[in-house]
Motif scaffolding. Structure first.
Motif, PDB file in Angstrom:
ATOM      1  N   ASP A 257       0.836  -1.192   0.000  1.00  0.00           N
ATOM      2  CA  ASP A 257       0.000   0.000   0.000  1.00  0.00           C
ATOM      3  C   ASP A 257       0.876   1.250   0.000  1.00  0.00           C
ATOM      4  OD1 ASP A 257      -2.755  -1.070   0.242  1.00  0.00           O
ATOM      5  OD2 ASP A 257      -2.005  -1.887   2.136  1.00  0.00           O
ATOM      6  N   GLY A 258       0.228   2.401  -0.218  1.00  0.00           N
ATOM      7  CA  GLY A 258       0.953   3.668  -0.184  1.00  0.00           C
ATOM      8  C   GLY A 258       0.253   4.702  -1.041  1.00  0.00           C
ATOM      9  N   PRO A 259       0.621   5.965  -0.888  1.00  0.00           N
ATOM     10  CA  PRO A 259      -0.001   7.048  -1.655  1.00  0.00           C
ATOM     11  C   PRO A 259       0.393   6.999  -3.129  1.00  0.00           C
ATOM     12  CG  PRO A 259       1.874   7.878  -0.416  1.00  0.00           C
ATOM     13  CD  PRO A 259       1.653   6.465   0.043  1.00  0.00           C
ATOM     14  N   ALA A 260      -0.266   7.812  -3.928  1.00  0.00           N
ATOM     15  CA  ALA A 260      -0.003   7.869  -5.368  1.00  0.00           C
ATOM     16  C   ALA A 260       1.451   8.202  -5.651  1.00  0.00           C
ATOM     17  CB  ALA A 260      -0.912   8.924  -6.019  1.00  0.00           C
ATOM     18  N   SER A 261       2.031   7.486  -6.622  1.00  0.00           N
ATOM     19  CA  SER A 261       3.396   7.718  -7.084  1.00  0.00           C
ATOM     20  C   SER A 261       4.465   7.477  -6.017  1.00  0.00           C
ATOM     21  CB  SER A 261       3.539   9.143  -7.645  1.00  0.00           C
ATOM     22  OG  SER A 261       2.700   9.313  -8.771  1.00  0.00           O
ATOM     23  N   SER A 262       4.166   6.592  -5.075  1.00  0.00           N
ATOM     24  CA  SER A 262       5.162   6.243  -4.058  1.00  0.00           C
ATOM     25  C   SER A 262       6.046   5.095  -4.527  1.00  0.00           C
ATOM     26  CB  SER A 262       4.471   5.856  -2.741  1.00  0.00           C
ATOM     27  OG  SER A 262       3.596   4.752  -2.931  1.00  0.00           O
ATOM     28  N   GLY A 263       5.719   4.532  -5.697  1.00  0.00           N
ATOM     29  CA  GLY A 263       6.527   3.451  -6.246  1.00  0.00           C
ATOM     30  C   GLY A 263       5.912   2.079  -6.082  1.00  0.00           C
ATOM     31  N   LYS A 264       4.650   2.027  -5.675  1.00  0.00           N
ATOM     32  CA  LYS A 264       3.984   0.739  -5.416  1.00  0.00           C
ATOM     33  C   LYS A 264       3.998  -0.180  -6.634  1.00  0.00           C
ATOM     34  CE  LYS A 264      -0.049   2.402  -4.379  1.00  0.00           C
ATOM     35  NZ  LYS A 264       0.246   3.806  -4.703  1.00  0.00           N
TER      36      LYS A 264
ATOM     37  N   ARG B 197      -5.293  14.604  -4.205  1.00  0.00           N
ATOM     38  CA  ARG B 197      -5.605  13.178  -4.166  1.00  0.00           C
ATOM     39  C   ARG B 197      -5.255  12.579  -2.805  1.00  0.00           C
ATOM     40  NH1 ARG B 197      -4.367   8.848  -8.931  1.00  0.00           N
ATOM     41  NH2 ARG B 197      -5.259   7.029  -7.906  1.00  0.00           N
ATOM     42  N   ASP B 198      -4.133  12.999  -2.235  1.00  0.00           N
ATOM     43  CA  ASP B 198      -3.747  12.525  -0.912  1.00  0.00           C
ATOM     44  C   ASP B 198      -4.812  12.866   0.114  1.00  0.00           C
ATOM     45  OD1 ASP B 198      -1.371  11.542  -1.864  1.00  0.00           O
ATOM     46  OD2 ASP B 198      -0.107  13.126  -1.020  1.00  0.00           O
ATOM     47  N   GLN B 199      -5.330  14.080   0.011  1.00  0.00           N
ATOM     48  CA  GLN B 199      -6.334  14.539   0.969  1.00  0.00           C
ATOM     49  C   GLN B 199      -7.602  13.703   0.860  1.00  0.00           C
ATOM     50  OE1 GLN B 199      -7.636  18.594   0.412  1.00  0.00           O
ATOM     51  NE2 GLN B 199      -8.412  18.769   2.485  1.00  0.00           N
ATOM     52  N   ILE B 200      -8.038  13.439  -0.371  1.00  0.00           N
ATOM     53  CA  ILE B 200      -9.239  12.637  -0.587  1.00  0.00           C
ATOM     54  C   ILE B 200      -9.029  11.207  -0.090  1.00  0.00           C
ATOM     55  CG2 ILE B 200     -10.750  11.621  -2.329  1.00  0.00           C
ATOM     56  CD1 ILE B 200     -10.323  14.129  -4.020  1.00  0.00           C
ATOM     57  N   ASP B 201      -7.893  10.610  -0.478  1.00  0.00           N
ATOM     58  CA  ASP B 201      -7.625   9.214  -0.128  1.00  0.00           C
ATOM     59  C   ASP B 201      -7.501   9.005   1.382  1.00  0.00           C
ATOM     60  OD1 ASP B 201      -7.651   8.546  -2.780  1.00  0.00           O
ATOM     61  OD2 ASP B 201      -5.480   8.481  -3.012  1.00  0.00           O
ATOM     62  N   SER B 202      -6.924   9.978   2.069  1.00  0.00           N
ATOM     63  CA  SER B 202      -6.666   9.831   3.498  1.00  0.00           C
ATOM     64  C   SER B 202      -7.859  10.194   4.373  1.00  0.00           C
ATOM     65  CB  SER B 202      -5.469  10.691   3.914  1.00  0.00           C
ATOM     66  OG  SER B 202      -4.307  10.306   3.209  1.00  0.00           O
TER      67      SER B 202
ATOM     68  N   ARG C 147      -4.360   0.841  -2.062  1.00  0.00           N
ATOM     69  CA  ARG C 147      -4.363   1.800  -0.957  1.00  0.00           C
ATOM     70  C   ARG C 147      -5.036   1.247   0.297  1.00  0.00           C
ATOM     71  NH1 ARG C 147      -4.179   4.656  -5.470  1.00  0.00           N
ATOM     72  NH2 ARG C 147      -2.992   6.601  -5.541  1.00  0.00           N
ATOM     73  N   ASP C 148      -5.699   0.095   0.155  1.00  0.00           N
ATOM     74  CA  ASP C 148      -6.353  -0.493   1.332  1.00  0.00           C
ATOM     75  C   ASP C 148      -6.190  -2.010   1.355  1.00  0.00           C
ATOM     76  OD1 ASP C 148      -7.952  -1.163  -0.817  1.00  0.00           O
ATOM     77  OD2 ASP C 148      -9.848  -0.623   0.147  1.00  0.00           O
ATOM     78  N   ILE C 149      -5.114  -2.501   0.777  1.00  0.00           N
ATOM     79  CA  ILE C 149      -4.920  -3.942   0.687  1.00  0.00           C
ATOM     80  C   ILE C 149      -4.649  -4.548   2.060  1.00  0.00           C
ATOM     81  CG2 ILE C 149      -3.706  -5.800  -0.499  1.00  0.00           C
ATOM     82  CD1 ILE C 149      -5.247  -3.779  -2.266  1.00  0.00           C
TER      83      ILE C 149
ATOM     84  N   ILE D 140     -14.732   5.560   3.882  1.00  0.00           N
ATOM     85  CA  ILE D 140     -14.580   4.149   3.546  1.00  0.00           C
ATOM     86  C   ILE D 140     -13.140   3.838   3.170  1.00  0.00           C
ATOM     87  CG2 ILE D 140     -15.402   2.275   2.075  1.00  0.00           C
ATOM     88  CD1 ILE D 140     -17.544   3.426   3.903  1.00  0.00           C
ATOM     89  N   ALA D 141     -12.526   2.935   3.907  1.00  0.00           N
ATOM     90  CA  ALA D 141     -11.164   2.467   3.625  1.00  0.00           C
ATOM     91  C   ALA D 141     -10.188   3.605   3.333  1.00  0.00           C
ATOM     92  CB  ALA D 141     -11.186   1.487   2.457  1.00  0.00           C
ATOM     93  N   PRO D 142      -9.970   4.498   4.289  1.00  0.00           N
ATOM     94  CA  PRO D 142      -9.014   5.591   4.068  1.00  0.00           C
ATOM     95  C   PRO D 142      -7.594   5.048   3.929  1.00  0.00           C
ATOM     96  CG  PRO D 142      -9.625   5.470   6.376  1.00  0.00           C
ATOM     97  CD  PRO D 142     -10.542   4.533   5.647  1.00  0.00           C
ATOM     98  N   LEU D 143      -6.777   5.798   3.226  1.00  0.00           N
ATOM     99  CA  LEU D 143      -5.382   5.413   3.042  1.00  0.00           C
ATOM    100  C   LEU D 143      -4.631   5.555   4.359  1.00  0.00           C
ATOM    101  CD1 LEU D 143      -2.844   4.798   1.313  1.00  0.00           C
ATOM    102  CD2 LEU D 143      -2.672   7.265   0.906  1.00  0.00           C
ATOM    103  N   LYS D 144      -4.088   4.437   4.837  1.00  0.00           N
ATOM    104  CA  LYS D 144      -3.270   4.439   6.056  1.00  0.00           C
ATOM    105  C   LYS D 144      -2.552   3.096   6.151  1.00  0.00           C
ATOM    106  CE  LYS D 144      -6.957   2.723   9.100  1.00  0.00           C
ATOM    107  NZ  LYS D 144      -7.734   2.976  10.347  1.00  0.00           N
TER     108      LYS D 144
END
Length: 229
Positions: free
Chosen positions: A10-17, A184-189, A134-136, A193-197
């Motif tokens: 998992d991880g934010p956009a463009s973190s290299g996932k 996008r980070d703000q929306i995802d976090s 982002r929520d695996i 439902i299933a926030p990025l963390k």
């Protein structure tokens, strides 16, 4: 040490996932599965159908009936997998800026996430999989044998994304990319439902200043594989 049968990244956009996920899957002989492409495919379908992005009910209904398939890459054009939307190859179409603009909003809808999560879980249960999203580790595969959370500064991620877009011939500025990623980070976090963390038991790897090979080596070590030859 036994190599984990299921790996969540998992991880934010463009973190290299995706980059690390692909390389790790290739090294282990596992299936690489980027769950984000499902949400992109749904977003593309919504745009093509002319459905109001803000109409959660209609968007959810479409997500429940649209057919999305993911397969091993059939064309050597840089793709990491084939993405089919109702039988059509949309591997590159889902990277369109308009899709990029709306995918976070659509992926935050509870009904859309439920529809996509069901499929993701079925694939994960097969094992021998590196699943990226982002929520695996928190939602899709909470029982994954290994959970990795890749992170990087906003500036580093914007630079990476900008270079990727420029290489594809798109006209965009670094500032535009940075603003888009920040939103996008703000929306995802902050979504309900299933926030990025990071999952509580995830290993956090910060990739700032690290090459792809250096990050891959760290991931392989976590899998019990020494070296990355």
């Amino acid at each position: 040490m036994t190599i984990p049968n299921s790996i969540a990244i998992d991880g934010p956009a463009s973190s290299g996932k995706s980059t690390i996920g692909v390389r790790l899957a290739e090294r282990l002989g596992y299936l690489f599965f980027d769950t984000g492409i499902m949400y992109r495919a749904v977003t593309l379908a919504v745009i093509r159908k002319g459905i109001d992005i803000n109409d959660e009910d209609e968007v959810t209904r479409l997500a429940q009936i649209v057919h999305i398939d993911v397969r091993s890459p059939s064309i050597a054009d840089g793709r990491k997998e084939d993405v089919l939307l109702d039988g059509e190859d949309v591997t590159w179409a889902i990277r369109d800026p308009e899709v990029e603009k709306w995918v976070s909003k659509i992926s935050a809808y509870a009904g859309v996430r439920r529809a996509m999560t069901q499929l993701q879980r079925r694939i994960g249960k097969r094992g021998r999989v590196v699943m990226v999203g982002r929520d695996i580790g928190t939602v899709v595969m909470p029982d994954a044998d290994l959970k990795i959370y890749l992170d990087a500064s906003l500036e580093e991620r914007a630079r990476r994304r900008y270079q990727e877009l420029v290489q594809r011939g798109e006209s965009v500025t670094l500032k535009e990319v940075l603003v888009g990623l920040k939103k996008r980070d703000q929306i995802d976090s902050s979504r309900e439902i299933a926030p990025l963390k990071p999952a509580k038991d995830a290993v956090i790897l910060n990739t700032d200043g690290l090459s792809i090979e250096e990050v891959l080596k760290k991931a392989l070590e976590l899998c019990g594989v020494v070296g990355n030859e």
